[in-house]
Design a protein around this motif. Sequence first.
Motif, short mmCIF file in Angstrom:
data_model
loop_
_atom_site.label_atom_id
_atom_site.label_comp_id
_atom_site.label_asym_id
_atom_site.label_seq_id
_atom_site.Cartn_x
_atom_site.Cartn_y
_atom_site.Cartn_z
N LEU A 25 0.84 -1.21 0.00
CA LEU A 25 0.00 0.00 0.00
C LEU A 25 0.87 1.25 0.00
N ALA B 30 -0.95 5.48 -3.86
CA ALA B 30 -2.29 5.96 -4.18
C ALA B 30 -3.26 4.85 -3.80
N PRO B 31 -4.54 5.18 -3.63
CA PRO B 31 -5.51 4.11 -3.32
C PRO B 31 -5.47 3.04 -4.41
N ILE B 32 -5.54 1.79 -3.99
CA ILE B 32 -5.37 0.69 -4.94
C ILE B 32 -6.40 -0.40 -4.68
N VAL C 29 -6.10 0.15 7.82
CA VAL C 29 -6.37 0.36 6.40
C VAL C 29 -7.77 0.96 6.26
N HIS D 25 -11.30 0.52 -3.27
CA HIS D 25 -9.89 0.89 -3.20
C HIS D 25 -9.46 0.87 -1.74
N GLU E 50 -6.35 2.06 1.11
CA GLU E 50 -5.18 2.89 1.41
C GLU E 50 -4.95 2.81 2.91
N LEU E 51 -3.79 3.30 3.35
CA LEU E 51 -3.53 3.31 4.78
C LEU E 51 -4.45 4.32 5.44
N GLU F 245 -5.96 7.36 7.26
CA GLU F 245 -5.51 8.74 7.08
C GLU F 245 -4.66 9.22 8.26
N THR G 97 -1.08 8.39 7.82
CA THR G 97 -0.37 9.04 6.71
C THR G 97 -0.57 10.55 6.85
N HIS H 286 -9.78 13.15 -2.32
CA HIS H 286 -9.66 12.25 -3.47
C HIS H 286 -10.24 12.85 -4.74
N ASP I 284 -5.06 10.64 -4.67
CA ASP I 284 -5.00 11.47 -3.46
C ASP I 284 -4.59 12.90 -3.82
#
Length: 148
Positions: A33, A38-40, A70, A81, A83-84, A86, A89, A94, A105
């Motif tokens: 991740l 980026a969101p995946i 996550v 999607h 992502e970690l 918020e 990070t 978005h 992001d």
Amino acid sequence: MHTDPELHRSAAARLADQDQQYTTNRRAVVEALIAAGAPITLPGLLQADGTLAQSSAYRSLSVMVEAGVVRRLVHVGDHAHFELAEDLTEHHHHLICEGCGTVVDVTLPDEVEIAMDQTFEAVAEAAGFTPNHHAVDIYGTCADCRVA
Ligand SMILES: [Zn+2]
Ligand SMILES: [Zn+2]
Ligand SMILES: [Zn+2]
């Protein structure tokens, strides 16, 4: 991208709160991740890291969503999607393509964030509501879809 050891400590602590371990597989998913930047989607994650198996990666994501490591984003398209979280990070927003479902992001200038928070606080307080945080996403057409 560099990997902040603090991030892994926080991930392990949040999992421990749920009586879950920060297994090698979960750590690999977190690394993937981070690397994605980026969101995946799950298929995207499997493609990016060929060593991840679908079933274990899926289970790792579910457990880590539960533990708050996550964040699962559901917008448009077939796939969620990931992502970690918020708070592991940084606060961001978005750009979501309604054509292909790509999520990107974006961060906004501090003065915009402050102005938004003030506006949201006023609206919330008028309704007797105490705001904690906001999530604002922008829907539209990505550069690739615009040319196509
Ligand atoms: Zn697109
Ligand atoms: Zn994001
Ligand atoms: Zn914001």
